[in-house]
Design a protein around this motif. Sequence first.
Motif, PDB file in Angstrom:
ATOM      1  N   GLY A 141       0.833  -1.201   0.000  1.00 38.38           N
ATOM      2  CA  GLY A 141       0.000   0.000   0.000  1.00 38.38           C
ATOM      3  C   GLY A 141       0.861   1.242   0.000  1.00 38.38           C
ATOM      4  O   GLY A 141       2.073   1.188  -0.234  1.00 38.38           O
ATOM      5  N   CYS A 142       0.234   2.374   0.255  1.00 43.08           N
ATOM      6  CA  CYS A 142       0.918   3.667   0.256  1.00 43.08           C
ATOM      7  C   CYS A 142       0.591   4.437   1.530  1.00 43.08           C
ATOM      8  O   CYS A 142      -0.473   4.249   2.130  1.00 43.08           O
ATOM      9  CB  CYS A 142       0.486   4.513  -0.952  1.00 43.08           C
ATOM     10  N   LEU A 143       1.499   5.316   1.913  1.00 49.06           N
ATOM     11  CA  LEU A 143       1.228   6.207   3.024  1.00 49.06           C
ATOM     12  C   LEU A 143       0.053   7.112   2.673  1.00 49.06           C
ATOM     13  O   LEU A 143      -0.002   7.678   1.576  1.00 49.06           O
ATOM     14  CB  LEU A 143       2.453   7.071   3.341  1.00 49.06           C
ATOM     15  N   PHE A 144      -0.883   7.221   3.577  1.00 47.65           N
ATOM     16  CA  PHE A 144      -2.046   8.107   3.443  1.00 47.65           C
ATOM     17  C   PHE A 144      -2.935   7.738   2.256  1.00 47.65           C
ATOM     18  O   PHE A 144      -3.728   8.542   1.784  1.00 47.65           O
ATOM     19  CB  PHE A 144      -1.611   9.573   3.345  1.00 47.65           C
ATOM     20  N   GLY A 145      -2.781   6.504   1.739  1.00 51.72           N
ATOM     21  CA  GLY A 145      -3.692   6.026   0.704  1.00 51.72           C
ATOM     22  C   GLY A 145      -3.486   6.625  -0.665  1.00 51.72           C
ATOM     23  O   GLY A 145      -4.419   6.666  -1.474  1.00 51.72           O
ATOM     24  N   ASN A 146      -2.284   7.084  -0.966  1.00 50.73           N
ATOM     25  CA  ASN A 146      -2.016   7.591  -2.321  1.00 50.73           C
ATOM     26  C   ASN A 146      -2.096   6.435  -3.319  1.00 50.73           C
ATOM     27  O   ASN A 146      -1.969   5.277  -2.964  1.00 50.73           O
ATOM     28  CB  ASN A 146      -0.633   8.251  -2.360  1.00 50.73           C
ATOM     29  N   GLY A 147      -2.300   6.749  -4.580  1.00 50.30           N
ATOM     30  CA  GLY A 147      -2.352   5.716  -5.616  1.00 50.30           C
ATOM     31  C   GLY A 147      -3.393   6.036  -6.664  1.00 50.30           C
ATOM     32  O   GLY A 147      -4.108   7.034  -6.594  1.00 50.30           O
ATOM     33  N   GLU A 148      -3.481   5.162  -7.667  1.00 55.84           N
ATOM     34  CA  GLU A 148      -4.393   5.376  -8.789  1.00 55.84           C
ATOM     35  C   GLU A 148      -5.849   5.515  -8.328  1.00 55.84           C
ATOM     36  O   GLU A 148      -6.272   4.863  -7.371  1.00 55.84           O
ATOM     37  CB  GLU A 148      -4.292   4.204  -9.773  1.00 55.84           C
ATOM     38  N   ARG A 149      -6.591   6.355  -9.024  1.00 57.78           N
ATOM     39  CA  ARG A 149      -8.017   6.580  -8.783  1.00 57.78           C
ATOM     40  C   ARG A 149      -8.281   6.953  -7.328  1.00 57.78           C
ATOM     41  O   ARG A 149      -7.859   8.006  -6.879  1.00 57.78           O
ATOM     42  CB  ARG A 149      -8.834   5.347  -9.217  1.00 57.78           C
ATOM     43  N   SER A 150      -8.926   6.083  -6.578  1.00 57.36           N
ATOM     44  CA  SER A 150      -9.204   6.371  -5.160  1.00 57.36           C
ATOM     45  C   SER A 150      -8.047   6.004  -4.261  1.00 57.36           C
ATOM     46  O   SER A 150      -8.130   6.169  -3.038  1.00 57.36           O
ATOM     47  CB  SER A 150     -10.461   5.607  -4.705  1.00 57.36           C
ATOM     48  N   GLY A 151      -6.966   5.504  -4.836  1.00 56.01           N
ATOM     49  CA  GLY A 151      -5.772   5.228  -4.056  1.00 56.01           C
ATOM     50  C   GLY A 151      -5.603   3.779  -3.652  1.00 56.01           C
ATOM     51  O   GLY A 151      -6.503   2.955  -3.765  1.00 56.01           O
ATOM     52  N   ASN A 152      -4.384   3.472  -3.205  1.00 56.43           N
ATOM     53  CA  ASN A 152      -4.086   2.171  -2.605  1.00 56.43           C
ATOM     54  C   ASN A 152      -4.543   2.173  -1.150  1.00 56.43           C
ATOM     55  O   ASN A 152      -4.893   3.211  -0.593  1.00 56.43           O
ATOM     56  CB  ASN A 152      -2.576   1.902  -2.649  1.00 56.43           C
ATOM     57  N   VAL A 153      -4.488   1.005  -0.548  1.00 58.37           N
ATOM     58  CA  VAL A 153      -4.830   0.947   0.868  1.00 58.37           C
ATOM     59  C   VAL A 153      -3.861   1.829   1.652  1.00 58.37           C
ATOM     60  O   VAL A 153      -2.671   1.916   1.339  1.00 58.37           O
ATOM     61  CB  VAL A 153      -4.796  -0.510   1.388  1.00 58.37           C
ATOM     62  N   ASP A 154      -4.374   2.490   2.671  1.00 60.23           N
ATOM     63  CA  ASP A 154      -3.593   3.424   3.486  1.00 60.23           C
ATOM     64  C   ASP A 154      -2.804   2.633   4.532  1.00 60.23           C
ATOM     65  O   ASP A 154      -3.363   2.101   5.488  1.00 60.23           O
ATOM     66  CB  ASP A 154      -4.548   4.410   4.160  1.00 60.23           C
ATOM     67  N   LEU A 155      -1.474   2.591   4.347  1.00 57.89           N
ATOM     68  CA  LEU A 155      -0.633   1.833   5.272  1.00 57.89           C
ATOM     69  C   LEU A 155      -0.594   2.449   6.668  1.00 57.89           C
ATOM     70  O   LEU A 155      -0.412   1.742   7.666  1.00 57.89           O
ATOM     71  CB  LEU A 155       0.789   1.720   4.724  1.00 57.89           C
ATOM     72  N   VAL A 156      -0.752   3.762   6.737  1.00 57.26           N
ATOM     73  CA  VAL A 156      -0.726   4.418   8.051  1.00 57.26           C
ATOM     74  C   VAL A 156      -1.964   4.019   8.858  1.00 57.26           C
ATOM     75  O   VAL A 156      -1.870   3.675  10.036  1.00 57.26           O
ATOM     76  CB  VAL A 156      -0.641   5.947   7.897  1.00 57.26           C
ATOM     77  N   THR A 157      -3.116   4.060   8.216  1.00 60.13           N
ATOM     78  CA  THR A 157      -4.348   3.656   8.907  1.00 60.13           C
ATOM     79  C   THR A 157      -4.274   2.201   9.341  1.00 60.13           C
ATOM     80  O   THR A 157      -4.629   1.858  10.484  1.00 60.13           O
ATOM     81  CB  THR A 157      -5.570   3.873   8.004  1.00 60.13           C
ATOM     82  N   LEU A 158      -3.815   1.333   8.440  1.00 60.42           N
ATOM     83  CA  LEU A 158      -3.704  -0.086   8.793  1.00 60.42           C
ATOM     84  C   LEU A 158      -2.792  -0.288   9.989  1.00 60.42           C
ATOM     85  O   LEU A 158      -3.119  -1.023  10.933  1.00 60.42           O
ATOM     86  CB  LEU A 158      -3.160  -0.872   7.597  1.00 60.42           C
ATOM     87  N   ALA A 159      -1.625   0.370   9.966  1.00 55.38           N
ATOM     88  CA  ALA A 159      -0.661   0.197  11.050  1.00 55.38           C
ATOM     89  C   ALA A 159      -1.207   0.703  12.376  1.00 55.38           C
ATOM     90  O   ALA A 159      -1.054   0.056  13.423  1.00 55.38           O
ATOM     91  CB  ALA A 159       0.644   0.900  10.695  1.00 55.38           C
ATOM     92  N   LEU A 160      -1.851   1.869  12.355  1.00 55.16           N
ATOM     93  CA  LEU A 160      -2.352   2.444  13.606  1.00 55.16           C
ATOM     94  C   LEU A 160      -3.622   1.744  14.078  1.00 55.16           C
ATOM     95  O   LEU A 160      -3.920   1.756  15.276  1.00 55.16           O
ATOM     96  CB  LEU A 160      -2.569   3.949  13.433  1.00 55.16           C
ATOM     97  N   ASN A 161      -4.358   1.129  13.167  1.00 55.28           N
ATOM     98  CA  ASN A 161      -5.457   0.263  13.601  1.00 55.28           C
ATOM     99  C   ASN A 161      -4.911  -0.884  14.456  1.00 55.28           C
ATOM    100  O   ASN A 161      -5.485  -1.240  15.494  1.00 55.28           O
ATOM    101  CB  ASN A 161      -6.207  -0.303  12.399  1.00 55.28           C
ATOM    102  N   LEU A 162      -3.803  -1.466  14.011  1.00 54.02           N
ATOM    103  CA  LEU A 162      -3.170  -2.527  14.797  1.00 54.02           C
ATOM    104  C   LEU A 162      -2.681  -1.973  16.137  1.00 54.02           C
ATOM    105  O   LEU A 162      -2.867  -2.590  17.188  1.00 54.02           O
ATOM    106  CB  LEU A 162      -1.992  -3.117  14.021  1.00 54.02           C
ATOM    107  N   TYR A 163      -2.051  -0.814  16.078  1.00 56.81           N
ATOM    108  CA  TYR A 163      -1.483  -0.191  17.275  1.00 56.81           C
ATOM    109  C   TYR A 163      -2.540   0.019  18.347  1.00 56.81           C
ATOM    110  O   TYR A 163      -2.304  -0.236  19.538  1.00 56.81           O
ATOM    111  CB  TYR A 163      -0.843   1.133  16.867  1.00 56.81           C
ATOM    112  N   THR A 164      -3.732   0.489  17.942  1.00 59.99           N
ATOM    113  CA  THR A 164      -4.801   0.746  18.916  1.00 59.99           C
ATOM    114  C   THR A 164      -5.439  -0.537  19.435  1.00 59.99           C
ATOM    115  O   THR A 164      -6.260  -0.492  20.348  1.00 59.99           O
ATOM    116  CB  THR A 164      -5.903   1.636  18.307  1.00 59.99           C
ATOM    117  N   GLN A 165      -5.052  -1.681  18.852  1.00 61.27           N
ATOM    118  CA  GLN A 165      -5.500  -2.977  19.367  1.00 61.27           C
ATOM    119  C   GLN A 165      -4.400  -3.668  20.164  1.00 61.27           C
ATOM    120  O   GLN A 165      -4.492  -4.850  20.483  1.00 61.27           O
ATOM    121  CB  GLN A 165      -5.941  -3.878  18.201  1.00 61.27           C
TER     122      GLN A 165
END
Length: 553
Positions: A256-280
């Motif tokens: 994925g990409c930081l902050f969901g950058n990428g084609e069209r609506s973007g790639n998956v947001d690696l920051v959100t994914l990582a911090l979702n794990l962190y808050t668990q």
Amino acid sequence: MPMLKRPWEKYAPFIGPDLPDRQWPSRRIEKAPRWLTTDLRDGNQSLARPMTIEQKMAYFEMLVNLGYKEIEISIPTASSTEYGFTRKLIETPSAVPDDSLRGANKAIISLYFASSPVWLATVFKMTEQQVRNKVTEAVSYVKSITKDDPETRGTTWNLMFSPEAFSASDLDYCLQLCEAVKAIWEPSIEVPMILNLPATVESSTPNIYADQVEIFSRSISDREKVCVSLHVHNDRGCAVAAAELGLLAGAERVEGCLFGNGERSGNVDLVTLALNLYTQGVDPGVDFSDISSLRAVVEELTQIQVHPRAPYVGELIFAAYSGAHQDAIRKGLLQYELDPGKYQNLWKVPYLPLDPEDLGSSRSDIIRLNSQSGKGGVSWTLAHELHVKLPEMLEYQFSKVVKATSEAAGGTLSSTNVAELFLKHYRISQQDPRIVMAELKRTGHPVCHDQVLIEGTNDPSKLTEAMIRIKIHALLYIGGKQQRLHGEGRNASSALIGALKGASLGKFTFHISRCALDPPQRDLTTFIVVECQSADHSRSGWGDLCEPEQDVF
């Protein structure tokens, strides 16, 4: 052209596989996946102004510092810039840190070929067998010039194969392709090959993608020699959910990409994914301790602004304007800060899934005041700006002043603005024109050990509080007329009550509170809050009386 009244005539629903014994819903994500950031490839190719070599180098160094070990750097054939950047990384000493290579040169070759029926019929105009032949030919060639080439034995080579548009492909066909690739490459348990399952264009709900991933993960042979990877795009706004369910379904790696950058609506947001794990309570393996600086660098290099409401990282993500929200946050933070051990120091603050201080932000910036705010927000702001705790009803009254001022200004008031408004509105920071004269004197009999001391030998340090009397004399404008007030008591508060009771003000009840002031204003360290309450307790008015260190004010 307007939206269709009969959309089913143009768009067909996506029908997913049948998996009645799915296992992923009952699983938990208990460790971070392998991360691959594709900012420099997939993210860069989506920019209106692709990054220069220097910008890509700065971005690469930032990703390394964050802790990423797998970084997709380019498609070298895309442009001279991409080729030049790739060569610069290879030829620059220490550009790729040794710790990420674990003492050996490693390289992953990425091959992909679309497997979706739409791609085969529209883009390639090839049959499934023809595509399979092309794929096996390409893998054989790559293996011959890397893994099987004696001159490259100093490098540990690995292969990543992606059946592009996996989520929109026939699952059996994708398995056949991947089995053919694996048979040629011959991966090992020590160096498992990567089979990447892209949701190139998100075409269904995340649960269907999870079913596809679980079927693939359960069906591929030699599973211990394969790393199942995810490459999810955000066309339906579900990329984060799809990636998380895909991990539950058996995947071990996410691109994925930081902050969901990428084609069209973007790639998956690696920051959100990582911090979702962190808050668990799961260590994501990457460090976002200074999220504001990271956001600023990414915005500068990509020329794309992060949405202010983006999860965890947006400029407003920790901002609360609503009075009800502010009150709940204030109480939660007070509970956490005053008694952190009560819940074994676990973070339990309403409306805040994460402590902003973990990301380099401040808790004091959470509550922001405007016309939607209430007394909880006012209380929080004054406590942080002036270290003042007001009576609850005064907080409520002043919150109305804040609302009116915010509406008149047409925006938000800063914490400093609110503190200044309070000091000005209640005439603490300036002389009240209604007070013509006010004088406070300390008097008393110097008594020590029940003995009257001889005049001239009195020791004030031996005077107890019970021996001192405070007198107030004031000349005020009340209702447009001058009136003198006199009062006496053991302290300034009781003296003031006496003065007010003796005034010709009608039938009112007065309640007095003392508040400390930090930082001091005009050398004032405390002030007295006076509530004037009507006889039937239906109305209240408030005022403040400055209490200096000196006798006269």
